[in-house]
Design a protein around this motif. Structure first.
Motif, PDB file in Angstrom:
ATOM      1  N   ASN A   1     -24.114  -2.644   3.370  1.00  0.00           N
ATOM      2  CA  ASN A   1     -24.386  -3.838   4.168  1.00  0.00           C
ATOM      3  C   ASN A   1     -25.211  -3.506   5.399  1.00  0.00           C
ATOM      4  O   ASN A   1     -25.105  -2.398   5.944  1.00  0.00           O
ATOM      5  CB  ASN A   1     -23.065  -4.487   4.598  1.00  0.00           C
ATOM      6  N   PRO A   2     -26.019  -4.454   5.882  1.00  0.00           N
ATOM      7  CA  PRO A   2     -26.756  -4.237   7.132  1.00  0.00           C
ATOM      8  C   PRO A   2     -25.797  -4.066   8.294  1.00  0.00           C
ATOM      9  O   PRO A   2     -24.617  -4.452   8.211  1.00  0.00           O
ATOM     10  CB  PRO A   2     -27.614  -5.504   7.265  1.00  0.00           C
ATOM     11  N   PRO A   3     -26.257  -3.515   9.413  1.00  0.00           N
ATOM     12  CA  PRO A   3     -25.324  -3.006  10.430  1.00  0.00           C
ATOM     13  C   PRO A   3     -24.711  -4.018  11.386  1.00  0.00           C
ATOM     14  O   PRO A   3     -23.758  -3.677  12.072  1.00  0.00           O
ATOM     15  CB  PRO A   3     -26.198  -2.019  11.214  1.00  0.00           C
ATOM     16  N   LEU A   4     -25.215  -5.256  11.457  1.00  0.00           N
ATOM     17  CA  LEU A   4     -24.762  -6.147  12.522  1.00  0.00           C
ATOM     18  C   LEU A   4     -23.267  -6.402  12.484  1.00  0.00           C
ATOM     19  O   LEU A   4     -22.616  -6.472  13.525  1.00  0.00           O
ATOM     20  CB  LEU A   4     -25.528  -7.473  12.466  1.00  0.00           C
ATOM     21  N   GLY A   5     -22.699  -6.555  11.292  1.00  0.00           N
ATOM     22  CA  GLY A   5     -21.258  -6.774  11.191  1.00  0.00           C
ATOM     23  C   GLY A   5     -20.464  -5.631  11.790  1.00  0.00           C
ATOM     24  O   GLY A   5     -19.446  -5.840  12.463  1.00  0.00           O
ATOM     25  N   MET A   6     -20.935  -4.404  11.578  1.00  0.00           N
ATOM     26  CA  MET A   6     -20.260  -3.235  12.128  1.00  0.00           C
ATOM     27  C   MET A   6     -20.527  -3.106  13.623  1.00  0.00           C
ATOM     28  O   MET A   6     -19.636  -2.744  14.396  1.00  0.00           O
ATOM     29  CB  MET A   6     -20.705  -1.987  11.362  1.00  0.00           C
ATOM     30  N   TRP A   7     -21.743  -3.416  14.044  1.00  0.00           N
ATOM     31  CA  TRP A   7     -22.049  -3.406  15.474  1.00  0.00           C
ATOM     32  C   TRP A   7     -21.220  -4.442  16.220  1.00  0.00           C
ATOM     33  O   TRP A   7     -20.818  -4.216  17.349  1.00  0.00           O
ATOM     34  CB  TRP A   7     -23.535  -3.679  15.678  1.00  0.00           C
ATOM     35  N   PHE A   8     -20.962  -5.571  15.574  1.00  0.00           N
ATOM     36  CA  PHE A   8     -20.155  -6.622  16.206  1.00  0.00           C
ATOM     37  C   PHE A   8     -18.746  -6.128  16.522  1.00  0.00           C
ATOM     38  O   PHE A   8     -18.122  -6.580  17.486  1.00  0.00           O
ATOM     39  CB  PHE A   8     -20.090  -7.850  15.291  1.00  0.00           C
ATOM     40  N   ALA A   9     -18.238  -5.196  15.705  1.00  0.00           N
ATOM     41  CA  ALA A   9     -16.880  -4.685  15.910  1.00  0.00           C
ATOM     42  C   ALA A   9     -16.804  -3.647  17.015  1.00  0.00           C
ATOM     43  O   ALA A   9     -15.714  -3.368  17.533  1.00  0.00           O
ATOM     44  CB  ALA A   9     -16.338  -4.094  14.607  1.00  0.00           C
ATOM     45  N   VAL A  10     -17.941  -3.059  17.388  1.00  0.00           N
ATOM     46  CA  VAL A  10     -17.925  -1.972  18.370  1.00  0.00           C
ATOM     47  C   VAL A  10     -17.378  -2.411  19.732  1.00  0.00           C
ATOM     48  O   VAL A  10     -16.535  -1.705  20.312  1.00  0.00           O
ATOM     49  CB  VAL A  10     -19.338  -1.357  18.513  1.00  0.00           C
ATOM     50  N   PRO A  11     -17.800  -3.546  20.316  1.00  0.00           N
ATOM     51  CA  PRO A  11     -17.239  -3.935  21.624  1.00  0.00           C
ATOM     52  C   PRO A  11     -15.725  -4.100  21.599  1.00  0.00           C
ATOM     53  O   PRO A  11     -15.046  -3.756  22.573  1.00  0.00           O
ATOM     54  CB  PRO A  11     -17.937  -5.268  21.923  1.00  0.00           C
ATOM     55  N   SER A  12     -15.185  -4.620  20.495  1.00  0.00           N
ATOM     56  CA  SER A  12     -13.733  -4.794  20.392  1.00  0.00           C
ATOM     57  C   SER A  12     -13.016  -3.456  20.480  1.00  0.00           C
ATOM     58  O   SER A  12     -12.026  -3.304  21.206  1.00  0.00           O
ATOM     59  CB  SER A  12     -13.381  -5.488  19.072  1.00  0.00           C
ATOM     60  N   VAL A  13     -13.509  -2.478  19.735  1.00  0.00           N
ATOM     61  CA  VAL A  13     -12.874  -1.160  19.743  1.00  0.00           C
ATOM     62  C   VAL A  13     -13.061  -0.489  21.101  1.00  0.00           C
ATOM     63  O   VAL A  13     -12.141   0.165  21.617  1.00  0.00           O
ATOM     64  CB  VAL A  13     -13.451  -0.284  18.610  1.00  0.00           C
ATOM     65  N   PHE A  14     -14.227  -0.656  21.700  1.00  0.00           N
ATOM     66  CA  PHE A  14     -14.480  -0.073  23.020  1.00  0.00           C
ATOM     67  C   PHE A  14     -13.521  -0.639  24.063  1.00  0.00           C
ATOM     68  O   PHE A  14     -12.912   0.114  24.843  1.00  0.00           O
ATOM     69  CB  PHE A  14     -15.929  -0.335  23.431  1.00  0.00           C
ATOM     70  N   ILE A  15     -13.373  -1.958  24.089  1.00  0.00           N
ATOM     71  CA  ILE A  15     -12.450  -2.601  25.034  1.00  0.00           C
ATOM     72  C   ILE A  15     -11.017  -2.165  24.753  1.00  0.00           C
ATOM     73  O   ILE A  15     -10.230  -1.905  25.678  1.00  0.00           O
ATOM     74  CB  ILE A  15     -12.578  -4.130  24.955  1.00  0.00           C
TER      75      ILE A  15
ATOM     76  N   VAL B   1     -32.754  -2.482  13.586  1.00  0.00           N
ATOM     77  CA  VAL B   1     -32.199  -1.760  12.440  1.00  0.00           C
ATOM     78  C   VAL B   1     -33.119  -0.599  12.057  1.00  0.00           C
ATOM     79  O   VAL B   1     -32.659   0.518  11.793  1.00  0.00           O
ATOM     80  CB  VAL B   1     -32.009  -2.712  11.240  1.00  0.00           C
ATOM     81  N   TRP B   2     -34.424  -0.868  12.040  1.00  0.00           N
ATOM     82  CA  TRP B   2     -35.379   0.176  11.691  1.00  0.00           C
ATOM     83  C   TRP B   2     -35.312   1.340  12.677  1.00  0.00           C
ATOM     84  O   TRP B   2     -35.464   2.505  12.286  1.00  0.00           O
ATOM     85  CB  TRP B   2     -36.792  -0.418  11.673  1.00  0.00           C
ATOM     86  N   THR B   3     -35.044   1.017  13.958  1.00  0.00           N
ATOM     87  CA  THR B   3     -35.038   2.047  14.998  1.00  0.00           C
ATOM     88  C   THR B   3     -33.718   2.792  15.069  1.00  0.00           C
ATOM     89  O   THR B   3     -33.687   4.029  15.154  1.00  0.00           O
ATOM     90  CB  THR B   3     -35.331   1.407  16.376  1.00  0.00           C
ATOM     91  N   PHE B   4     -32.602   2.057  15.044  1.00  0.00           N
ATOM     92  CA  PHE B   4     -31.289   2.664  15.300  1.00  0.00           C
ATOM     93  C   PHE B   4     -30.443   2.870  14.047  1.00  0.00           C
ATOM     94  O   PHE B   4     -29.425   3.554  14.115  1.00  0.00           O
ATOM     95  CB  PHE B   4     -30.509   1.809  16.308  1.00  0.00           C
ATOM     96  N   ALA B   5     -30.835   2.278  12.938  1.00  0.00           N
ATOM     97  CA  ALA B   5     -30.080   2.485  11.694  1.00  0.00           C
ATOM     98  C   ALA B   5     -31.043   2.579  10.519  1.00  0.00           C
ATOM     99  O   ALA B   5     -30.929   1.837   9.538  1.00  0.00           O
ATOM    100  CB  ALA B   5     -29.079   1.348  11.482  1.00  0.00           C
ATOM    101  N   PRO B   6     -32.017   3.495  10.594  1.00  0.00           N
ATOM    102  CA  PRO B   6     -33.042   3.569   9.533  1.00  0.00           C
ATOM    103  C   PRO B   6     -32.472   3.936   8.174  1.00  0.00           C
ATOM    104  O   PRO B   6     -33.088   3.654   7.148  1.00  0.00           O
ATOM    105  CB  PRO B   6     -33.991   4.648  10.056  1.00  0.00           C
ATOM    106  N   GLY B   7     -31.297   4.570   8.168  1.00  0.00           N
ATOM    107  CA  GLY B   7     -30.702   4.960   6.894  1.00  0.00           C
ATOM    108  C   GLY B   7     -30.389   3.792   5.984  1.00  0.00           C
ATOM    109  O   GLY B   7     -30.272   3.963   4.761  1.00  0.00           O
ATOM    110  N   PHE B   8     -30.252   2.609   6.554  1.00  0.00           N
ATOM    111  CA  PHE B   8     -29.959   1.438   5.728  1.00  0.00           C
ATOM    112  C   PHE B   8     -31.063   1.184   4.712  1.00  0.00           C
ATOM    113  O   PHE B   8     -30.800   0.752   3.583  1.00  0.00           O
ATOM    114  CB  PHE B   8     -29.771   0.204   6.615  1.00  0.00           C
ATOM    115  N   PHE B   9     -32.299   1.448   5.096  1.00  0.00           N
ATOM    116  CA  PHE B   9     -33.426   1.157   4.219  1.00  0.00           C
ATOM    117  C   PHE B   9     -33.671   2.262   3.194  1.00  0.00           C
ATOM    118  O   PHE B   9     -34.565   2.141   2.362  1.00  0.00           O
ATOM    119  CB  PHE B   9     -34.701   0.961   5.053  1.00  0.00           C
ATOM    120  N   GLY B  10     -32.886   3.328   3.242  1.00  0.00           N
ATOM    121  CA  GLY B  10     -33.099   4.441   2.337  1.00  0.00           C
ATOM    122  C   GLY B  10     -32.088   4.491   1.214  1.00  0.00           C
ATOM    123  O   GLY B  10     -31.945   3.551   0.430  1.00  0.00           O
TER     124      GLY B  10
END
Length: 467
Positions: free
Chosen positions: A43-57, A203-212
């Motif tokens: 899956n593309p990263p936004l769903g996982m990025w969305f969870a990061v602030p919750s875990v950080f807090i 995504v291309w800059t910070f999660a390029p592995g998604f496209f590979g």
């Protein structure tokens, strides 16, 4: 009041296995893991990025990640409701009934799938749907508001690209009604396009592995195997199509204040139904379509002149709520939790070799156990079982699993050895025999001893005396 009731209810309910996995991914990211390298996802990263602030807090204040994520999701729903109320007010429409039904759709309809990407995408897109319906009545809005709603809709689509079909269906309906391409020259469309492009660049800059490799694995080894019964998918799709026609017919017949909004929601229902048909067909993937249907039926219950039509609309609203509320209380991890309690209650790390992601989540996040795999589940296994153990994908699957077992050395390993396992087209994969073709596996596995077999699952415990 509904938000408070939802918060209390969610505090006593379990989260989705997918949401729990995303929280685990967020923990890994905060610990320095590289998404699509140390974590394998289709899956593309936004769903996982969305969870990061919750875990950080949660880490910052020493509170639970599940509760924090639930709080963030509730706040997002409240934001959506506030923006929707703003649009309705500026459209000259009463916000009472629409917001009531929308609140039911956002707070309660998802059930155990609260926080799933499908839930989040509808939450983000619904103010945009209201805005587009108001454009049919030639309503004007402040440019900043339109830009915000367009950007939020773009983020919703970024969570689940299939949702773009729902937005396209709405635009085609608006074009059909207005007979002019000028309907597309609005600030919300500019914001939608710019935000979408900006996200792709991120995504291309910070999660390029998604496209590979990850994307290729998703196409070759995930989509062909992870689906549900065709009859179930067809039944849901048929409901979506039939209800779309019914809603449009009612909107055209009533010709009242709500007709434009009902018709736009109907168009989105059709689009979201098509998007559902393009996916494996899991129940939660129908959630955007079900949400659009529920809100539209709430408006029908207000606008229809016929008592029978209003009664039918109320039944359509009530039926899914009566179904999802009890279902959200189930604990799909109880079996595996019992195995941990019986064989290794002091375990701090574990691994379950299974094709079902619910085998390990939300157990991992609830008990704060380390999940010692870069995969949420052995989703490459059905492909390996069908195409052989010596293909490039098989070699990748074997190497990654053994790498993770060596690095993580889980305290307890549970292996699915059942003759019938999910998503396998023929016979299931013998996980241990497959991994044993890697020369590193034998020395590693000598540290483990089998302590029991329950309902087709073998339990292996790592010798506590091994360093």
């Amino acid at each position: 009041m509904l938000a408070a009731a939802a918060a209390i209810w969610r505090a006593h309910s379990r989260i989705s296995h997918d949401v729990a996995w995303y929280l685990v991914v967020a923990e890994r990211i905060l610990d320095g893991a590289v998404l699509y390298e140390d974590i394998i996802e289709v899956n593309p990263p936004l769903g996982m990025w969305f969870a990061v602030p919750s875990v950080f807090i949660a880490r910052l204040y020493g509170i639970g990640a599940i509760g924090t994520f639930t709080g963030f999701t509730l706040l997002l729903a409240l934001l959506s409701l506030g923006l929707s109320a703003n649009v309705l007010r500026r459209s000259g429409l009463s916000a009472g009934i629409p917001l009531l039904v929308l609140a039911l759709a956002l707070f309660f309809l998802p059930g155990r799938d609260f926080g799933q990407r499908e839930h989040l995408l509808f939450t983000l897109c619904v103010p945009w749907l209201l805005l587009r319906s108001a454009r049919l009545d030639a309503k004007t809005f402040p440019v900043p508001l339109a830009l915000v709603l367009g950007a939020l809709a773009a983020l919703g689509v970024a969570l689940k690209v299939h949702a773009l079909v729902g937005l396209i269906a709405v635009e085609l309906w608006c074009l059909l009604k207005q007979r002019s391409l000028r309907t597309w020259l609005q600030p919300e469309h500019l914001a939608l396009a710019v935000t979408g492009i900006a996200y792709a660049l991120l995504v291309w800059t910070f999660a390029p592995g998604f496209f590979g490799t990850n994307l290729r694995l998703g196409i070759e080894a995930y989509l062909p195997y992870y689906d549900v019964s065709g009859s179930v998918t067809q039944a849901r799709a048929l409901v979506g199509v039939v209800m779309t026609g019914l809603l449009i017919a009612l909107a055209e017949r009533e010709r009242g204040h709500w007709s434009a909004l009902i018709s736009v929601l109907a168009a989105s229902l059709l689009g979201f139904t098509i998007a559902y048909g393009l996916q494996p067909g899991f129940g939660y993937q129908f959630l955007p379509a079900a949400s659009a249907l529920m809100v539209a039926m709430g408006l029908v219950a207000v606008a229809a002149r016929s008592r029978i039509v209003r009664l039918v609309a109320l039944c359509v609203i009530a039926t899914p709520l009566l179904h999802v509320l009890p279902a959200s209380e189930g604990n799909r991890n109880a079996f595996f939790a019992a195995l941990l309690d019986r064989y290794r209650p002091d375990a701090r790390s574990f691994f379950v070799a299974s094709t079902n992601v619910s085998s390990a989540f939300p157990l991992a996040i609830e008990r704060q156990l380390q999940w010692t795999s870069r995969f949420p589940t052995q989703w490459l296994a059905p492909h390996v079982a069908e195409h052989g153990w010596n293909t490039p994908i098989a070699e990748l699957a074997r190497r990654f699993v053994v790498d993770d077992l060596i690095a993580g050395r889980p305290d307890i390993v549970i292996v699915d050895t059942r003759l019938k396992q999910s998503y396998f087209k023929d016979k299931p994969l013998d996980f241990l025999a497959f991994w044993d073709t890697d020369p590193r596996f034998g020395p590693l596995w000598s540290e483990y001893r089998r302590t029991g077999t329950h309902l087709g699952f073998e339990v292996w415990i790592r010798d506590s005396g091994v360093p």
